[in-house]
Design a protein around this motif. Structure first.
Motif, PDB file in Angstrom:
ATOM      1  N   SER A 162      27.577  -6.017   9.283  1.00 30.08           N
ATOM      2  CA  SER A 162      27.006  -5.186  10.350  1.00 30.08           C
ATOM      3  C   SER A 162      25.480  -5.240  10.313  1.00 30.08           C
ATOM      4  CB  SER A 162      27.446  -3.724  10.181  1.00 30.08           C
ATOM      5  OG  SER A 162      28.830  -3.669  10.213  1.00 30.08           O
ATOM      6  N   VAL A 163      24.915  -5.290   9.100  1.00 31.35           N
ATOM      7  CA  VAL A 163      23.451  -5.331   8.977  1.00 31.35           C
ATOM      8  C   VAL A 163      22.922  -6.616   9.628  1.00 31.35           C
ATOM      9  CG1 VAL A 163      21.560  -5.537   7.296  1.00 31.35           C
ATOM     10  CG2 VAL A 163      23.403  -3.912   6.884  1.00 31.35           C
ATOM     11  N   VAL A 164      23.590  -7.728   9.350  1.00 34.28           N
ATOM     12  CA  VAL A 164      23.125  -9.010   9.903  1.00 34.28           C
ATOM     13  C   VAL A 164      23.395  -9.069  11.404  1.00 34.28           C
ATOM     14  CG1 VAL A 164      23.419 -11.526   9.778  1.00 34.28           C
ATOM     15  CG2 VAL A 164      23.330 -10.166   7.679  1.00 34.28           C
ATOM     16  N   GLN A 165      24.519  -8.495  11.823  1.00 29.16           N
ATOM     17  CA  GLN A 165      24.808  -8.473  13.270  1.00 29.16           C
ATOM     18  C   GLN A 165      23.702  -7.744  14.031  1.00 29.16           C
ATOM     19  OE1 GLN A 165      28.703  -6.797  13.763  1.00 29.16           O
ATOM     20  NE2 GLN A 165      29.728  -8.642  12.986  1.00 29.16           N
ATOM     21  N   GLU A 193      19.546  -3.227   2.013  1.00 24.12           N
ATOM     22  CA  GLU A 193      19.851  -3.674   3.383  1.00 24.12           C
ATOM     23  C   GLU A 193      18.673  -4.390   4.036  1.00 24.12           C
ATOM     24  OE1 GLU A 193      23.521  -0.663   4.444  1.00 24.12           O
ATOM     25  OE2 GLU A 193      21.598  -0.285   5.434  1.00 24.12           O
ATOM     26  N   TRP A 194      17.465  -4.058   3.606  1.00 18.71           N
ATOM     27  CA  TRP A 194      16.297  -4.772   4.143  1.00 18.71           C
ATOM     28  C   TRP A 194      16.351  -6.233   3.676  1.00 18.71           C
ATOM     29  CZ3 TRP A 194      10.561  -2.663   3.533  1.00 18.71           C
ATOM     30  CH2 TRP A 194       9.781  -3.168   4.580  1.00 18.71           C
ATOM     31  N   VAL A 195      16.664  -6.413   2.395  1.00 25.93           N
ATOM     32  CA  VAL A 195      16.776  -7.776   1.860  1.00 25.93           C
ATOM     33  C   VAL A 195      17.895  -8.514   2.597  1.00 25.93           C
ATOM     34  CG1 VAL A 195      17.223  -9.172  -0.214  1.00 25.93           C
ATOM     35  CG2 VAL A 195      15.906  -7.042  -0.419  1.00 25.93           C
ATOM     36  N   GLU A 196      19.013  -7.824   2.807  1.00 26.29           N
ATOM     37  CA  GLU A 196      20.148  -8.438   3.503  1.00 26.29           C
ATOM     38  C   GLU A 196      19.772  -8.804   4.938  1.00 26.29           C
ATOM     39  OE1 GLU A 196      23.574  -5.870   3.683  1.00 26.29           O
ATOM     40  OE2 GLU A 196      24.814  -7.411   4.673  1.00 26.29           O
ATOM     41  N   TYR A 197      19.096  -7.876   5.624  1.00 26.69           N
ATOM     42  CA  TYR A 197      18.683  -8.097   7.021  1.00 26.69           C
ATOM     43  C   TYR A 197      17.787  -9.333   7.131  1.00 26.69           C
ATOM     44  CZ  TYR A 197      17.030  -6.703  11.727  1.00 26.69           C
ATOM     45  OH  TYR A 197      16.745  -6.656  13.077  1.00 26.69           O
ATOM     46  N   ALA A 198      16.913  -9.489   6.149  1.00 28.56           N
ATOM     47  CA  ALA A 198      15.951 -10.601   6.203  1.00 28.56           C
ATOM     48  C   ALA A 198      16.554 -11.912   5.732  1.00 28.56           C
ATOM     49  CB  ALA A 198      14.723 -10.267   5.357  1.00 28.56           C
ATOM     50  N   ASN A 199      17.484 -11.841   4.768  1.00 28.62           N
ATOM     51  CA  ASN A 199      17.847 -13.086   4.071  1.00 28.62           C
ATOM     52  C   ASN A 199      19.295 -13.548   4.211  1.00 28.62           C
ATOM     53  OD1 ASN A 199      15.243 -13.129   3.217  1.00 28.62           O
ATOM     54  ND2 ASN A 199      15.655 -12.816   1.056  1.00 28.62           N
ATOM     55  N   SER A 200      20.179 -12.686   4.699  1.00 25.48           N
ATOM     56  CA  SER A 200      21.593 -13.073   4.705  1.00 25.48           C
ATOM     57  C   SER A 200      22.017 -13.729   6.019  1.00 25.48           C
ATOM     58  CB  SER A 200      22.456 -11.832   4.459  1.00 25.48           C
ATOM     59  OG  SER A 200      23.807 -12.152   4.664  1.00 25.48           O
ATOM     60  N   ASP A 201      22.950 -14.666   5.898  1.00 27.25           N
ATOM     61  CA  ASP A 201      23.569 -15.248   7.089  1.00 27.25           C
ATOM     62  C   ASP A 201      25.035 -14.822   7.205  1.00 27.25           C
ATOM     63  OD1 ASP A 201      21.607 -16.675   8.528  1.00 27.25           O
ATOM     64  OD2 ASP A 201      21.520 -18.145   6.918  1.00 27.25           O
ATOM     65  N   GLY A 202      25.458 -13.887   6.345  1.00 29.98           N
ATOM     66  CA  GLY A 202      26.845 -13.404   6.378  1.00 29.98           C
ATOM     67  C   GLY A 202      27.096 -12.546   7.611  1.00 29.98           C
ATOM     68  N   ASP A 203      28.371 -12.423   7.964  1.00 31.90           N
ATOM     69  CA  ASP A 203      28.715 -11.702   9.198  1.00 31.90           C
ATOM     70  C   ASP A 203      28.915 -10.211   8.914  1.00 31.90           C
ATOM     71  OD1 ASP A 203      29.510 -11.007  11.696  1.00 31.90           O
ATOM     72  OD2 ASP A 203      31.338 -12.202  11.715  1.00 31.90           O
ATOM     73  N   GLY A 223       0.761  -1.197   0.000  1.00 29.31           N
ATOM     74  CA  GLY A 223       0.000   0.000   0.000  1.00 29.31           C
ATOM     75  C   GLY A 223       0.821   1.291   0.000  1.00 29.31           C
ATOM     76  N   CYS A 224       0.034   2.353  -0.033  1.00 26.93           N
ATOM     77  CA  CYS A 224       0.661   3.682  -0.040  1.00 26.93           C
ATOM     78  C   CYS A 224       1.622   3.848   1.132  1.00 26.93           C
ATOM     79  CB  CYS A 224      -0.422   4.765   0.001  1.00 26.93           C
ATOM     80  SG  CYS A 224      -1.450   4.797  -1.485  1.00 26.93           S
ATOM     81  N   PHE A 225       1.322   3.216   2.258  1.00 25.22           N
ATOM     82  CA  PHE A 225       2.191   3.337   3.427  1.00 25.22           C
ATOM     83  C   PHE A 225       3.610   2.843   3.120  1.00 25.22           C
ATOM     84  CE2 PHE A 225       3.969   1.658   7.416  1.00 25.22           C
ATOM     85  CZ  PHE A 225       3.878   2.786   8.224  1.00 25.22           C
ATOM     86  N   ALA A 226       3.718   1.864   2.234  1.00 23.39           N
ATOM     87  CA  ALA A 226       5.025   1.246   1.957  1.00 23.39           C
ATOM     88  C   ALA A 226       6.039   2.271   1.462  1.00 23.39           C
ATOM     89  CB  ALA A 226       4.877   0.121   0.932  1.00 23.39           C
ATOM     90  N   ASP A 227       5.576   3.244   0.681  1.00 17.47           N
ATOM     91  CA  ASP A 227       6.521   4.200   0.105  1.00 17.47           C
ATOM     92  C   ASP A 227       6.862   5.359   1.033  1.00 17.47           C
ATOM     93  OD1 ASP A 227       7.416   3.416  -2.674  1.00 17.47           O
ATOM     94  OD2 ASP A 227       5.278   3.005  -2.796  1.00 17.47           O
ATOM     95  N   GLU A 228       6.366   5.268   2.283  1.00 18.09           N
ATOM     96  CA  GLU A 228       6.813   6.229   3.303  1.00 18.09           C
ATOM     97  C   GLU A 228       7.411   5.498   4.497  1.00 18.09           C
ATOM     98  OE1 GLU A 228       4.855  10.459   3.329  1.00 18.09           O
ATOM     99  OE2 GLU A 228       3.327   8.940   3.715  1.00 18.09           O
ATOM    100  N   TYR A 229       7.482   4.182   4.366  1.00 20.65           N
ATOM    101  CA  TYR A 229       7.926   3.361   5.484  1.00 20.65           C
ATOM    102  C   TYR A 229       9.435   3.133   5.409  1.00 20.65           C
ATOM    103  CZ  TYR A 229       8.277  -0.615   8.674  1.00 20.65           C
ATOM    104  OH  TYR A 229       8.617  -1.450   9.710  1.00 20.65           O
ATOM    105  N   HIS A 230      10.091   3.390   6.533  1.00 20.86           N
ATOM    106  CA  HIS A 230      11.538   3.161   6.611  1.00 20.86           C
ATOM    107  C   HIS A 230      11.761   2.044   7.639  1.00 20.86           C
ATOM    108  CE1 HIS A 230      12.170   6.562   4.027  1.00 20.86           C
ATOM    109  NE2 HIS A 230      11.242   7.185   4.741  1.00 20.86           N
ATOM    110  N   TRP A 231      12.151   0.887   7.116  1.00 17.62           N
ATOM    111  CA  TRP A 231      12.110  -0.322   7.936  1.00 17.62           C
ATOM    112  C   TRP A 231      12.990  -0.256   9.176  1.00 17.62           C
ATOM    113  CZ3 TRP A 231      16.335  -3.550   8.820  1.00 17.62           C
ATOM    114  CH2 TRP A 231      17.464  -3.327   8.036  1.00 17.62           C
ATOM    115  N   LYS A 232      14.055   0.553   9.118  1.00 24.92           N
ATOM    116  CA  LYS A 232      14.957   0.607  10.282  1.00 24.92           C
ATOM    117  C   LYS A 232      14.278   1.291  11.468  1.00 24.92           C
ATOM    118  CE  LYS A 232      19.181   0.212   7.699  1.00 24.92           C
ATOM    119  NZ  LYS A 232      20.389   0.797   7.156  1.00 24.92           N
TER     120      LYS A 232
END
Ligand code: AHR
Length: 487
Positions: A149-152, A137-147, A70-79
């Motif tokens: 800073s985002v995943v930490q 970084e959202w994709v990385e936060y959700a999907n990565s197992d690498g070490d 929705g419209c909210f998505a384009d004003e949403y900052h996941w961090k």
């Protein structure tokens, strides 16, 4: 008498379960109160998520849930929506009612909800006011197992393993609330953003480009031409209004018989829409690699009197059940192109399957249609030809009977609706030598609904009598949706 002829030798393929998907936005009382009440609420919950709502969603096998807009998505900052709740940023939800959004429901809570329901998450990322880096970084936060800073940071927030989110939307309504872009411009923006939607391990993101509004075929043409090879899915939005304009959409409960037919006729235009967009997509993608994702559909009426106009709260009647049945039958027929759809919206917003008031919850007629159609999920579509009279009124004539069929493990499911507001319809289902047949029927006067005051259970499916002698015969009451199971 209407005749439904099944031809089990002809099929368009699998009806993907995600066609039975849902959509929940930070809008009105959908997320807050409807789904999320917080851990300290007296309403039974698991980690703040309502148990009654989760159980209801599980019961109909909700396969996928789209979020945060929705419209909210384009004003949403996941961090803003991760980490300790007391430190989360507050914002004003400018799209929907100007209320304060405290970000207490964020990525962890959404993915917890999906885990509790047992459905796949579909995250719609911010392109309109967000950066490429933010989405990457959202994709990385959700999907990565690498070490990294985002995943930490995810580890610090209590989640060790990657969630492996597959479905990613790259902007929402980028032609409107998502940035007012022209298709040529958005096609390039899309190409750039999707480049950084990286694969981590086994988790290759399924990238969904923002598609057209309704009959905007030019948008589809340009997107397919300029960016088709970079996408896995292309979205489409279509809402059914009863009135003639966005200013007067009509009431959800007080409507005439002509209004009823007008609404059903408008809903049935989904057939024309899908055929039109599919024809364009097929010119660029004859293999049908790119899925059409109808990630917003449903009825949109004037809000219930006395409620916040920005909250889009509406009641739900048998008319909405018919809209749902017609639309889902159309999706089944187009299962070779439509691979996901998300009705708007799960709880307390637009054509909801669930309504809540404090600790109370009711299931709408639309909910029961999703329940009846459940066996179609991941079943093989079966060719289903309907011979029926027309119904409706001058200017709003339509086929009296809508149907689709599928087969799974030798069991055939036919979902069928009688659209006539007043007349029953005798049905004959032919083409199979069924030994057994059962039917469940959802019916009521066109205004019938479930409400909090006196009749929370007025509309519910009931078993109906079916006759078998090679063919199957049953009579559907007026304004009815049925599931006939044949084996
Ligand atoms: O579902 C309500 C709104 O309708 C969504 O936020 C937007 O994408 C659409 O216009």
């Amino acid at each position: 008498m209407a005749v439904i002829t099944l031809n089990p030798k002809r099929s368009k393929g699998t009806i993907h379960k995600h066609i039975y998907g849902h959509f929940s936005e930070h809008l009105g009382r959908c997320i807050y109160q409807g789904i999320y009440v917080g851990e300290n609420s007296p309403i039974p919950n698991i980690r703040g998520i309502r148990t009654d709502v989760v159980e209801a969603m599980k019961k109909i096998g909700v396969p996928v849930l789209r979020w945060p807009g929705g419209c909210f998505a384009d004003e949403y900052h996941w961090k803003d929506g991760i980490g300790p709740k007391e430190n989360r940023k507050r914002m004003v939800n400018t799209n929907w009612g100007g209320v304060v959004e405290d970000n207490s429901f964020g990525t962890h809570e959404f993915l917890d909800l999906c885990g509790q329901v047992g459905c796949d998450p579909y995250i719609n990322a911010n392109v309109g006011s967000g950066t490429v880096q933010e989405m990457a970084e959202w994709v990385e936060y959700a999907n990565s197992d690498g070490d990294s800073s985002v995943v930490q940071e995810r580890w610090k927030n209590g989640r060790k393993e990657a969630w492996g989110v597959r479905f990613w939307g790259v902007g929402n309504e980028s032609w409107g609330c998502g940035g007012n872009m022209r298709p040529e411009y958005y096609a390039d923006v899309y190409r750039r953003y999707q480049t950084y939607c990286r694969t981590y391990g086994e988790n290759r993101p399924f990238r969904i480009a923002c598609g057209a509004s309704e009959f905007d075929y030019r948008w589809t043409e340009v997107l397919m031409r300029e960016a088709g090879r970079y996408m896995d899915g292309l979205s489409l939005h279509y809402y059914t209004l009863c009135g003639d304009s966005w200013q007067e959409k009509g009431s959800s409960t007080e409507f005439t018989v002509p209004d009823y037919y007008k609404t059903l006729k408008k809903a049935s235009r989904m057939e024309e829409l899908i055929s039109g967009h599919d024809a364009i997509m097929t010119r660029y993608d004859p293999e049908k690699r790119v899925g059409l994702i109808v990630d917003e559909w449903g009825t949109w009426y004037d809000v219930e009197p006395g409620t916040n106009p920005g909250f889009l709260y509406q009641q739900n009647t048998m008319r909405d059940a018919l809209v749902a049945a017609i639309t889902l039958n159309i999706f089944n027929h187009h299962c070779d192109r439509v691979i996901m759809a998300n009705i708007a919206q799960t709880v307390n917003v637009l054509q909801s399957i669930i309504l809540t008031e404090g600790e109370k919850m009711i299931l709408t007629p639309t909910y029961h249609v999703f329940d009846l159609f459940q066996p179609h999920q991941d079943a093989k579509e079966v060719d289903c030809f309907v011979q029926a009279e027309q119904t409706g009124l001058e200017g709003w004539l339509l086929e009296q009977v809508s149907a689709s069929a599928s087969e799974k493990e030798g069991i055939y499911t036919v979902t069928v609706a009688n659209l006539d507001a007043e007349q029953p319809e005798a049905l004959r289902i032919t083409g199979l030598q069924a030994k057994q047949a059962q039917a469940l029927v959802l019916t009521g006067e066109i205004h019938e609904k479930n409400d909090f005051e006196c009749s929370p259970l007025a509309v519910q499916p009931l078993a109906a009598k079916v006759e078998e002698n090679g063919d199957v015969a049953l009579t559907l009451p007026p304004c009815a949706v049925a599931r006939v199971t044949l084996s």
